[in-house]
Scaffold this motif. Structure first.
Motif, PDB file in Angstrom:
ATOM      1  N   ALA A  25     -51.747   8.407 113.628  1.00 15.68           N
ATOM      2  CA  ALA A  25     -50.819   8.816 114.765  1.00 15.68           C
ATOM      3  C   ALA A  25     -51.279   9.018 116.383  1.00 15.68           C
ATOM      4  N   GLN A  26     -52.981   8.763 116.520  1.00 11.94           N
ATOM      5  CA  GLN A  26     -53.163   9.008 117.998  1.00 11.94           C
ATOM      6  C   GLN A  26     -54.079   8.133 117.832  1.00 11.94           C
ATOM      7  N   ALA A  27     -54.284   7.749 116.860  1.00 12.24           N
ATOM      8  CA  ALA A  27     -55.767   6.200 116.722  1.00 12.24           C
ATOM      9  C   ALA A  27     -54.839   4.454 118.538  1.00 12.24           C
ATOM     10  N   GLN A  28     -55.651   4.365 118.913  1.00 14.37           N
ATOM     11  CA  GLN A  28     -55.588   3.831 120.468  1.00 14.37           C
ATOM     12  C   GLN A  28     -55.266   2.576 120.116  1.00 14.37           C
ATOM     13  N   GLY A  29     -56.193   1.937 118.283  1.00 16.77           N
ATOM     14  CA  GLY A  29     -56.225   0.936 118.851  1.00 16.77           C
ATOM     15  C   GLY A  29     -57.507   0.157 119.452  1.00 16.77           C
ATOM     16  N   VAL A  30     -58.665   0.724 119.713  1.00 10.51           N
ATOM     17  CA  VAL A  30     -59.773   0.032 120.348  1.00 10.51           C
ATOM     18  C   VAL A  30     -60.628  -1.103 119.642  1.00 10.51           C
ATOM     19  N   THR A  31     -60.456  -2.383 119.429  1.00 12.04           N
ATOM     20  CA  THR A  31     -62.139  -2.894 118.187  1.00 12.04           C
ATOM     21  C   THR A  31     -63.350  -3.250 119.293  1.00 12.04           C
ATOM     22  N   GLY A  32     -63.722  -2.675 117.951  1.00 11.36           N
ATOM     23  CA  GLY A  32     -65.824  -2.908 118.598  1.00 11.36           C
ATOM     24  C   GLY A  32     -65.800  -3.540 118.107  1.00 11.36           C
ATOM     25  N   SER A  33     -67.270  -3.786 119.393  1.00 11.18           N
ATOM     26  CA  SER A  33     -67.817  -5.063 118.742  1.00 11.18           C
ATOM     27  C   SER A  33     -69.621  -4.531 118.650  1.00 11.18           C
ATOM     28  N   ALA A  34     -69.708  -5.195 117.224  1.00 10.16           N
ATOM     29  CA  ALA A  34     -71.237  -4.414 116.965  1.00 10.16           C
ATOM     30  C   ALA A  34     -72.500  -4.959 117.730  1.00 10.16           C
ATOM     31  N   ASP A  35     -72.030  -6.189 118.124  1.00 14.08           N
ATOM     32  CA  ASP A  35     -73.110  -6.967 119.812  1.00 14.08           C
ATOM     33  C   ASP A  35     -72.760  -6.031 120.200  1.00 14.08           C
ATOM     34  N   ALA A  36     -71.779  -6.037 121.553  1.00 14.38           N
ATOM     35  CA  ALA A  36     -72.216  -5.340 122.418  1.00 14.38           C
ATOM     36  C   ALA A  36     -72.305  -3.446 122.750  1.00 14.38           C
ATOM     37  N   GLY A  37     -72.506  -3.433 121.410  1.00 17.31           N
ATOM     38  CA  GLY A  37     -72.955  -1.638 120.047  1.00 17.31           C
ATOM     39  C   GLY A  37     -74.002  -1.224 120.390  1.00 17.31           C
ATOM     40  N   LYS A  38     -74.914  -2.274 119.879  1.00 15.93           N
ATOM     41  CA  LYS A  38     -76.283  -3.176 120.141  1.00 15.93           C
ATOM     42  C   LYS A  38     -77.107  -2.259 121.100  1.00 15.93           C
ATOM     43  N   LYS A  39     -76.205  -3.353 121.976  1.00 17.57           N
ATOM     44  CA  LYS A  39     -76.919  -3.261 123.327  1.00 17.57           C
ATOM     45  C   LYS A  39     -77.020  -1.677 124.535  1.00 17.57           C
ATOM     46  N   LYS A  40     -75.921  -1.103 123.798  1.00 23.04           N
ATOM     47  CA  LYS A  40     -74.825  -0.052 124.328  1.00 23.04           C
ATOM     48  C   LYS A  40     -75.627   1.337 123.711  1.00 23.04           C
ATOM     49  N   ALA A  41     -77.000   1.242 122.372  1.00 24.86           N
ATOM     50  CA  ALA A  41     -77.623   1.961 121.874  1.00 24.86           C
ATOM     51  C   ALA A  41     -78.432   2.653 121.863  1.00 24.86           C
ATOM     52  N   GLU A  42     -78.787   2.006 122.803  1.00 18.41           N
ATOM     53  CA  GLU A  42     -80.194   2.060 123.905  1.00 18.41           C
ATOM     54  C   GLU A  42     -80.615   3.924 124.179  1.00 18.41           C
ATOM     55  N   MET A  43     -79.317   4.617 124.030  1.00 15.36           N
ATOM     56  CA  MET A  43     -79.317   5.299 124.396  1.00 15.36           C
ATOM     57  C   MET A  43     -79.108   6.541 123.312  1.00 15.36           C
ATOM     58  N   CYS A  44     -78.737   6.053 121.903  1.00 15.67           N
ATOM     59  CA  CYS A  44     -79.184   6.122 120.462  1.00 15.67           C
ATOM     60  C   CYS A  44     -80.514   6.450 120.000  1.00 15.67           C
ATOM     61  N   ILE A  45     -81.137   5.626 120.133  1.00 13.16           N
ATOM     62  CA  ILE A  45     -82.448   5.704 119.149  1.00 13.16           C
ATOM     63  C   ILE A  45     -83.525   6.193 119.252  1.00 13.16           C
ATOM     64  N   GLY A  46     -83.801   6.361 121.027  1.00 13.41           N
ATOM     65  CA  GLY A  46     -84.236   7.726 120.398  1.00 13.41           C
ATOM     66  C   GLY A  46     -84.818   8.762 120.134  1.00 13.41           C
ATOM     67  N   CYS A  47     -83.732   9.574 118.975  1.00 12.52           N
ATOM     68  CA  CYS A  47     -83.238  10.155 118.210  1.00 12.52           C
ATOM     69  C   CYS A  47     -82.592   9.865 116.682  1.00 12.52           C
ATOM     70  N   HIS A  48     -81.753   9.239 116.777  1.00 16.94           N
ATOM     71  CA  HIS A  48     -81.008   8.032 115.479  1.00 16.94           C
ATOM     72  C   HIS A  48     -82.190   6.996 114.927  1.00 16.94           C
ATOM     73  N   GLY A  49     -83.023   6.564 116.123  1.00 17.09           N
ATOM     74  CA  GLY A  49     -83.508   5.133 115.639  1.00 17.09           C
ATOM     75  C   GLY A  49     -84.890   5.546 114.891  1.00 17.09           C
ATOM     76  N   ILE A  50     -85.256   6.849 115.141  1.00 18.02           N
ATOM     77  CA  ILE A  50     -87.113   7.129 114.444  1.00 18.02           C
ATOM     78  C   ILE A  50     -86.513   8.093 112.788  1.00 18.02           C
ATOM     79  N   ALA A  51     -87.248   7.090 112.843  1.00 14.25           N
ATOM     80  CA  ALA A  51     -86.792   8.200 110.490  1.00 14.25           C
ATOM     81  C   ALA A  51     -87.775   9.083 111.061  1.00 14.25           C
ATOM     82  N   GLY A  52     -86.569  10.574 110.447  1.00 12.64           N
ATOM     83  CA  GLY A  52     -87.444  11.953 110.088  1.00 12.64           C
ATOM     84  C   GLY A  52     -87.295  12.492 111.242  1.00 12.64           C
ATOM     85  N   TYR A  53     -87.211  11.990 112.672  1.00 11.59           N
ATOM     86  CA  TYR A  53     -86.579  12.792 113.846  1.00 11.59           C
ATOM     87  C   TYR A  53     -86.616  13.957 113.781  1.00 11.59           C
ATOM     88  N   GLN A  54     -86.817  14.884 114.589  1.00 14.14           N
ATOM     89  CA  GLN A  54     -85.873  16.263 113.935  1.00 14.14           C
ATOM     90  C   GLN A  54     -85.377  16.531 115.480  1.00 14.14           C
TER      91      GLN A  54
END
Length: 222
Positions: A25-54
């Motif tokens: 009921a709360q869904a906003q219906g925002v559609t995501g773009s994987a291509d746009a997300g790839k560019k925005k993932a720069e902030m994520c890869i320092g932790c989630h882009g390293i296998a075994g990172y603790q």
């Protein structure tokens, strides 16, 4: 106690169904773009882009595998961090900077990176683990193979890092802490049934299963 298990399971399923309806009921219906997300993932890869990172907070554990989680779960988790329902300081700071479109784009990017889908039946658990899994009615929400949740806003947990699963499960039982804990009525009720050693047993079994979650190393870390 065994006589109470069917009642607990029905209660969990009923509560989960209500939560699914509320989320829809709360869904906003925002559609995501994987291509746009790839560019925005720069902030994520320092932790989630390293296998075994603790991560060392609130105790040492591997950061979760998020590649392969559903887009709706990723948005739900980021929203919970932004609202403070999940009280991880680093993640809350990151989530606070994200718009709904940013979250949708990141979710589209990571959900597209699923590994090989597991089979329908997980490997047999030990007697101890099986009893704990049944007590927690885990399959009622996360699916019989723990990789196909009944609703995509719930996480896949098969094959997730066991130490992360333990920390996450324990966080649902924390109350009154400004920097540690997770607010979720369903999971809080489940987590509070277990002692830490029992949580570890559950996490160890779930982490040993085949799943389609993975860590996909980003280019700068390959």
């Amino acid at each position: 106690m065994n006589q109470l298990l069917p009642l607990i399971t029905r209660t969990v399923v009923a509560a989960a169904t209500l939560l699914v309806a509320a989320t829809a009921a709360q869904a906003q219906g925002v559609t995501g773009s994987a291509d746009a997300g790839k560019k925005k993932a720069e902030m994520c890869i320092g932790c989630h882009g390293i296998a075994g990172y603790q991560n060392s907070f609130p105790e040492i554990h591997k950061v979760p595998k998020i590649s392969g989680q559903s887009d709706k779960y990723i948005v739900s988790a980021l929203t919970a961090y932004k609202k403070g329902d999940r009280k991880h300081p680093s993640m809350r700071g990151i989530a606070a900077s994200l718009s709904e479109q940013d979250m949708a784009d990141l979710a589209a990017f990571y959900s597209a990176q699923a590994g090989k889908a597991p089979g329908d039946a997980p490997k047999t658990a030990s007697a101890a683990a099986a009893a704990l899994i049944e007590k927690g009615a885990c399959a009622s929400c996360h699916g019989a193979n723990f990789a196909k949740p009944i609703d995509p806003t719930y996480p896949k947990i098969a094959g997730q890092h066991a130490d992360y699963l333990y920390v996450a499960l324990k966080a649902y039982s924390v109350e009154g802490n400004n920097v540690v804990g997770r607010s979720n009525g369903i999971m809080a009720g489940i987590a509070k049934q277990f002692k830490p050693a029992e949580m570890r047993e559950i996490a160890k079994y779930l982490g040993s299963l085949d799943g389609d979650l993975q860590t996909v190393p980003q280019s700068r870390f390959r």
